[in-house]
Each structure stands twice: as structure tokens, then as C-alpha cells.
Enzyme design. Structure first.
Site, short mmCIF file in Angstrom:
data_model
loop_
_atom_site.label_atom_id
_atom_site.label_comp_id
_atom_site.label_asym_id
_atom_site.label_seq_id
_atom_site.Cartn_x
_atom_site.Cartn_y
_atom_site.Cartn_z
N VAL A 67 -16.75 3.74 -7.21
CA VAL A 67 -17.80 3.47 -6.24
C VAL A 67 -19.17 3.52 -6.92
O VAL A 67 -19.37 4.25 -7.88
CB VAL A 67 -17.75 4.46 -5.06
CG1 VAL A 67 -16.44 4.33 -4.30
CG2 VAL A 67 -17.97 5.89 -5.54
N PHE A 68 -20.10 2.75 -6.41
CA PHE A 68 -21.46 2.77 -6.96
C PHE A 68 -22.35 3.77 -6.25
O PHE A 68 -23.41 4.14 -6.77
CB PHE A 68 -22.08 1.37 -6.91
CG PHE A 68 -22.17 0.76 -5.52
CD1 PHE A 68 -23.16 1.13 -4.62
CD2 PHE A 68 -21.27 -0.22 -5.14
CE1 PHE A 68 -23.25 0.55 -3.36
CE2 PHE A 68 -21.35 -0.81 -3.88
CZ PHE A 68 -22.34 -0.42 -2.99
N GLY A 106 -17.05 -3.58 -10.00
CA GLY A 106 -15.94 -4.09 -10.77
C GLY A 106 -14.75 -4.36 -9.85
O GLY A 106 -14.89 -4.54 -8.64
N TYR A 134 0.84 -1.20 0.00
CA TYR A 134 0.00 0.00 0.00
C TYR A 134 0.87 1.25 0.00
O TYR A 134 1.66 1.47 0.93
CB TYR A 134 -0.94 0.01 1.20
CG TYR A 134 -2.06 -1.01 1.15
CD1 TYR A 134 -2.33 -1.72 -0.02
CD2 TYR A 134 -2.86 -1.25 2.25
CE1 TYR A 134 -3.36 -2.65 -0.07
CE2 TYR A 134 -3.90 -2.17 2.20
CZ TYR A 134 -4.14 -2.87 1.04
OH TYR A 134 -5.16 -3.79 0.99
N SER A 190 -13.24 -3.47 -0.36
CA SER A 190 -13.89 -2.63 -1.38
C SER A 190 -15.40 -2.80 -1.36
O SER A 190 -16.02 -3.09 -2.39
CB SER A 190 -13.33 -2.93 -2.77
OG SER A 190 -12.02 -2.45 -2.90
N PRO A 191 -16.04 -2.59 -0.22
CA PRO A 191 -17.49 -2.85 -0.10
C PRO A 191 -18.36 -1.89 -0.90
O PRO A 191 -19.54 -2.19 -1.14
CB PRO A 191 -17.75 -2.71 1.40
CG PRO A 191 -16.67 -1.77 1.88
CD PRO A 191 -15.46 -2.14 1.06
#
Length: 303
Positions: free
Chosen positions: A223-224, A218, A50, A213-214
Site C-alpha cells: 500500500v502507498f 505496483g 481467493y 487494489s485502490p
């Protein structure tokens, strides 16, 4: 805060992913950590890759500047990814942990995860590395990330230490963990078993699933939440958020926490305000009807 049992350790259901903290100012990082502690989300997920190691260095500088902070936090890191390859050799695992501890400025990791499966993995060699790290007190507990059920079984066959964690991508727009079971005995596109039923395996073996990555769709597309590409899902998140008295992002986290597998949500926000908001997901429990309505609003179908 909800809590999950991890062998002898009680961990919060919401944890802080540290992939993006390298660019934070010291004050902003300190505020993020303080918010996490105040809300009970005192679990910090790192990896040696990271920020090219800079995320761990930033966290280490904060620990050094604030004596006593180390005893208030749970620190997890991951290793095994190298440029162009994966490496679970004994030498690489041990060298990686030494580097992680040096960057963090601490003498121990509460958990070490192997980041992605290495097809050249030799379980007995991994066991030698884990045993040396355990005996030295450098690592207290062990787990994996992105493993399917057979890979977990294979590694556990040669490792004396219990593998306590499997970190897997999961969220409303990444539902592979549950699609196969819901589409069983059909010709639906999601019916084939792609991961060896890893969700059920982890439940049977008491392996904690950490959902990474909640809020992404993809692999790393974005983000959705509040994304015009997903109007039906966002409308449903707003509707149910109003019903339960939480924000849409907290509702998206609550959807994960509602699953009886008892998952831990790894949220990668660097905003103290957003972290505090996500933690409110622990205060509610979705009804079965509302959980399924979100699954369908995300574009999924049921037989």
C-alpha cells in the site's frame, strides 16, 4: 453512500473485496459484514481462487449461521483462472459456478465475472455457458475483469447477455486508465495506448468499472498509504484530508469516486473500522484543482 446503476440493480460505490477474509474469525467477519450493511456497502466481491476457495467457504458459513442475511447482500464472484492457465470453456465456467454456489451456500450469484482474459476464448462457447447459467437462475448478471476494450467488444459480439462490469486496477499509484488520454499527442512515457482506451470504451458502453487494489502500488507490492516511499503523495493526502474532514485513505478513495466514469471502489480491508472510514469518501466531492494536485503528487506529469 453513493450508488451506481447496474442495469436493474443499484449498487454501492464502495464494495468489499473478500480476497483476505478466509483467516478472519467468525465474529470478526460478522462485524465486517454488519458494518458494510450499516454503511450501505453491502456488495461483496469474491473469486473462486481467493484463499483457494476458503474465502467463499467462510462467507458461506456466515450466511448459513444467519438466516435472512443473503437477502441483505449483493454477491459477485469470478472464475476462469486455473493453475498455469486461463479457461473460458463452457464446462469450466459451469463447473466453477457450481463450486462457487456450493461454497457460498446460496442458489444464485448476483454477478459473475470472467477473471482474466483467456486468449483461447470462443465467445459463442461463453455464450452457451452464460445462457445455461442464466436460464437456471444460478447467475443473474455478467461481466469481466481485466479486459481491454477490444477483448470486451469481441466477447460481447458472441454473448447475448450484456456485459455490465469490467474490474480493473486503478488508484492514485496505478493510473494507467487515465495516463494515455492525459498525455495524448506527446512523446511522454505514458502516451502510448496500452489498453485500447478501455476507460472511454466502458463509459461509452455503460460498463461499470470496478477499481481493484485502490490503495496499492505496483501489482501487489504493498500500500502507498503512510508509506515512506511516497512522502509527497501522503503529505498531500493528509493536507486535503484535513480540508475535507476525512482520513487520507478516504481521500484516496474519494479521488477515484470523483472521476465522471462513476466507478465502484473495491476495498480489500478486513477491518470493520477501516471499511467505515473508507465509506466516508462518499460524503465529499473533490474540486478539480484538488483532484489534479493528487495526481501530480503521485509523481505524474502533465504536458
Amino acid at each position: 453512500m453513493l450508488y451506481r446503476n447496474l442495469s436493474d440493480l443499484k449498487v454501492p460505490a464502495v464494495a468489499v473485496g473478500c480476497m483476505r477474509i478466509a483467516g478472519l474469525s467468525p465474529d470478526r467477519l460478522s462485524a465486517l459484514v454488519d458494518t458494510a450493511i450499516a454503511d450501505g456497502a453491502n456488495f461483496f466481491d469474491h473469486a473462486d481462487i481467493y484463499g483457494g476457495g476458503e474465502s467463499e467457504q467462510a462467507f458461506g458459513r456466515l450466511l448459513a449461521a444467519r438466516p435472512g442475511l443473503r437477502e441483505k447482500v449483493i454477491i459477485q464472484s469470478k472464475c476462469g483462472i486455473r493453475p498455469g492457465m486461463y479457461d473460458f470453456s463452457k464446462s469450466h465456467i459451469i463447473e466453477s459456478v457450481d463450486g462457487i454456489l456450493s461454497r457460498l451456500g446460496t442458489d444464485r450469484l448476483d454477478l459473475l465475472l470472467l477473471h482474466r482474459p483467456d486468449t483461447l476464448m470462443e465467445p459463442e462457447e461463453v455464450c452457451e455457458a452464460f445462457t445455461e447459467l442464466e436460464r437456471s437462475g444460478k447467475v443473474l448478471r455478467f461481466g469481466v475483469s481485466n479486459f481491454n476494450s477490444r477483448q470486451l467488444e469481441l466477447l460481447q459480439s458472441g454473448v447475448k447477455q450484456k456485459l455490465l462490469v469490467n474490474q480493473l486496477q486503478f488508484g492514485l499509484m496505478c493510473t494507467g486508465l487515465i495516463d494515455h488520454a492525459l498525455s495524448a499527442n506527446t512523446e511522454f512515457p505514458h502516451a502510448p495506448d496500452r489498453d485500447g482506451e478501455v476507460l472511454d470504451y466502458c463509459r461509452l458502453k455503460n460498463v461499470l468499472i470496478q477499481a481493484w487494489s485502490p490503495f496499492q502500488y505496483g501489482f501487489f507490492e504493498g500500500v502507498f498509504l503512510d508509506n515512506e516511499k511516497f512522502p509527497e503523495l501522503n503529505e498531500k493526502l493528509r493536507e486535503l484530508g484535513g480540508k475535507y474532514g476525512v482520513s487520507p485513505q478516504a481521500m484516496a478513495a474519494a479521488w477515484i469516486l470523483r472521476h465522471p466514469a462513476g466507478m465502484q471502489v473495491i476495498c480489500g480491508t478486513t477491518s470493520p473500522e477501516r471499511l467505515a472510514d473508507i465509506c466516508t469518501a462518499c460524503e465529499i466531492e473533490l474540486s478539480r484543482e484538488d483532484w489534479y494536485s493528487l495526481y501530480l503528487a503521485a509523481g505524474n506529469k502533465l504536458p
